[in-house]
Design an enzyme around this catalytic site. Sequence first.
Site, PDB file in Angstrom:
ATOM      1  N   ASP A   1       1.026  -1.191   0.084  1.00  0.00           N
ATOM      2  CA  ASP A   1      -0.006   0.324   0.171  1.00  0.00           C
ATOM      3  C   ASP A   1       0.586   1.094   0.006  1.00  0.00           C
ATOM      4  O   ASP A   1       2.004   1.796   0.203  1.00  0.00           O
ATOM      5  CB  ASP A   1      -0.942   0.037   1.318  1.00  0.00           C
ATOM      6  CG  ASP A   1      -2.069   1.233   1.425  1.00  0.00           C
ATOM      7  OD1 ASP A   1      -2.517   1.442   0.226  1.00  0.00           O
ATOM      8  OD2 ASP A   1      -2.545   1.294   2.574  1.00  0.00           O
TER       9      ASP A   1
ATOM     10  N   LEU B   1      10.211 -21.365  -3.967  1.00  0.00           N
ATOM     11  CA  LEU B   1      10.006 -20.148  -3.458  1.00  0.00           C
ATOM     12  C   LEU B   1       8.687 -20.003  -4.468  1.00  0.00           C
ATOM     13  O   LEU B   1       8.169 -20.174  -4.753  1.00  0.00           O
ATOM     14  CB  LEU B   1      10.431 -18.586  -3.345  1.00  0.00           C
ATOM     15  CG  LEU B   1       9.475 -17.244  -2.972  1.00  0.00           C
ATOM     16  CD1 LEU B   1       8.944 -17.655  -1.532  1.00  0.00           C
ATOM     17  CD2 LEU B   1       9.779 -16.123  -3.796  1.00  0.00           C
TER      18      LEU B   1
ATOM     19  N   HIS C   1       3.054   3.072  -8.935  1.00  0.00           N
ATOM     20  CA  HIS C   1       2.903   2.001  -9.381  1.00  0.00           C
ATOM     21  C   HIS C   1       3.988   1.013  -9.549  1.00  0.00           C
ATOM     22  O   HIS C   1       5.320   0.304  -9.578  1.00  0.00           O
ATOM     23  CB  HIS C   1       1.957   1.676 -10.072  1.00  0.00           C
ATOM     24  CG  HIS C   1       0.373   2.009  -9.389  1.00  0.00           C
ATOM     25  ND1 HIS C   1      -0.140   1.667  -8.174  1.00  0.00           N
ATOM     26  CD2 HIS C   1      -0.466   2.777  -9.794  1.00  0.00           C
ATOM     27  CE1 HIS C   1      -1.201   1.802  -7.812  1.00  0.00           C
ATOM     28  NE2 HIS C   1      -1.726   2.432  -9.077  1.00  0.00           N
TER      29      HIS C   1
HETATM   30  C1  FPP Z   1      -2.064   0.196  -3.202  1.00  0.00           C
HETATM   31  O1  FPP Z   1      -1.337   1.912  -3.544  1.00  0.00           O
HETATM   32  C2  FPP Z   1      -1.183  -0.769  -4.524  1.00  0.00           C
HETATM   33  C3  FPP Z   1      -1.690  -0.890  -5.526  1.00  0.00           C
HETATM   34  C4  FPP Z   1      -3.451  -0.991  -5.131  1.00  0.00           C
HETATM   35  C5  FPP Z   1      -1.046  -1.972  -6.466  1.00  0.00           C
HETATM   36  C6  FPP Z   1      -0.022  -2.773  -5.873  1.00  0.00           C
HETATM   37  C7  FPP Z   1       0.869  -2.899  -7.250  1.00  0.00           C
HETATM   38  C8  FPP Z   1       2.338  -2.754  -7.457  1.00  0.00           C
HETATM   39  C9  FPP Z   1       3.186  -2.944  -5.963  1.00  0.00           C
HETATM   40  C10 FPP Z   1       2.828  -3.311  -8.913  1.00  0.00           C
HETATM   41  C11 FPP Z   1       2.917  -3.723  -9.337  1.00  0.00           C
HETATM   42  C12 FPP Z   1       1.658  -4.490  -9.800  1.00  0.00           C
HETATM   43  C13 FPP Z   1       1.776  -5.278 -10.244  1.00  0.00           C
HETATM   44  C14 FPP Z   1       0.742  -6.349 -10.968  1.00  0.00           C
HETATM   45  C15 FPP Z   1       2.762  -6.875 -10.377  1.00  0.00           C
HETATM   46  P1  FPP Z   1      -2.949   2.883  -3.677  1.00  0.00           P
HETATM   47  O2  FPP Z   1      -2.846   2.891  -5.076  1.00  0.00           O
HETATM   48  O3  FPP Z   1      -4.208   2.483  -3.475  1.00  0.00           O
HETATM   49  O4  FPP Z   1      -1.903   3.922  -3.063  1.00  0.00           O
HETATM   50  P2  FPP Z   1      -2.208   4.861  -2.222  1.00  0.00           P
HETATM   51  O5  FPP Z   1      -3.375   4.452  -1.082  1.00  0.00           O
HETATM   52  O6  FPP Z   1      -1.271   5.855  -1.538  1.00  0.00           O
HETATM   53  O7  FPP Z   1      -2.950   5.510  -2.852  1.00  0.00           O
END
Ligand code: FPP
Length: 276
Positions: A40, A151, A57
């Site tokens: 997150d 893993l 991301h």
């Molecule tokens: C939450 O942060 C994160 C996500 C919804 C996506 C997680 C994706 C990655 C770590 C990249 C790798 C991706 C894949 C598909 C392998 P947020 O966007 O909700 O952050 P915020 O709460 O600060 O807005």
Amino acid sequence: MPRAAGDQDMMIPSMMTDETTLPAKNRLSGVPVHVGVIMDGNGRWAAKRGLPRIEGHRRGLEALRETVRTAIDVGLDYLTVYSFSMENWNRPVEEVADLMGLLKRFIRNDLNELHKSGVKVKVIGARDNLKADIRALLHEAEDLTRANTRLTLIVAFNYGSRQEIAAAARALALEVVAGRIKATEIDETLLSGHLDTAGIPDPDLIIRTSGEQRLSNFLMWQAAYTEFVFLPVHWPDFDRQAFTAALAEFSARERRFGGVTGQCRNGKVLTGTTQK
Ligand code: FPP
């Protein structure tokens, strides 16, 4: 091209993995069997820097790569990462498209490397409403790496725990209707066996970054006795040091699974270390 089941024999040598050539696997002392990660804070990481959310991301994908490498090095058996929840469809269409694109990039760019490192990829979540090219890539990743043992990387994509439990209940109800099982036979073991995570040990530890302290529909059934570590860092800043610090915090916890330390009726002595 998606690889069909049984195509392993036709793999080119660079795609083949022989885990006997890798250094022996050694789970470091205190390291759990299974860690789940709620990645997150990508959006906030980007906003703090005046960057578009997609940049957060993208950097999050880098952090995921480092997390997988660390998981291999410390000898973790299972790592589950929450990469797209069913609720994430509610985001703006451009962001959803970006996240789909990142998943494709991850599999296209990293699959060979993951395979050579002995990583088995498993994807949990619903597939039916995903585009055909994504479904094919997920299938290819699972198929190519099926026999790896170093893993297991479980990618929770288009995943929701409530939906997973409802699907398991539906499948069991259909088995009752078909006369294959009796309703009175339904118990925890039978239900667990119908979840996407069937056969995978429950997570010992779930780490969530970005300071939020909630589960957000992630592994709710499986997390009944999971330890939680909540970190203030945003996911793109989660690195090897943050991961190993979270593992150290976990190893200092005492886990009693509803029992009393040192005493357990089923013959297992509860010591706070993880049983596989
Ligand atoms: C939450 O942060 C994160 C996500 C919804 C996506 C997680 C994706 C990655 C770590 C990249 C790798 C991706 C894949 C598909 C392998 P947020 O966007 O909700 O952050 P915020 O709460 O600060 O807005």
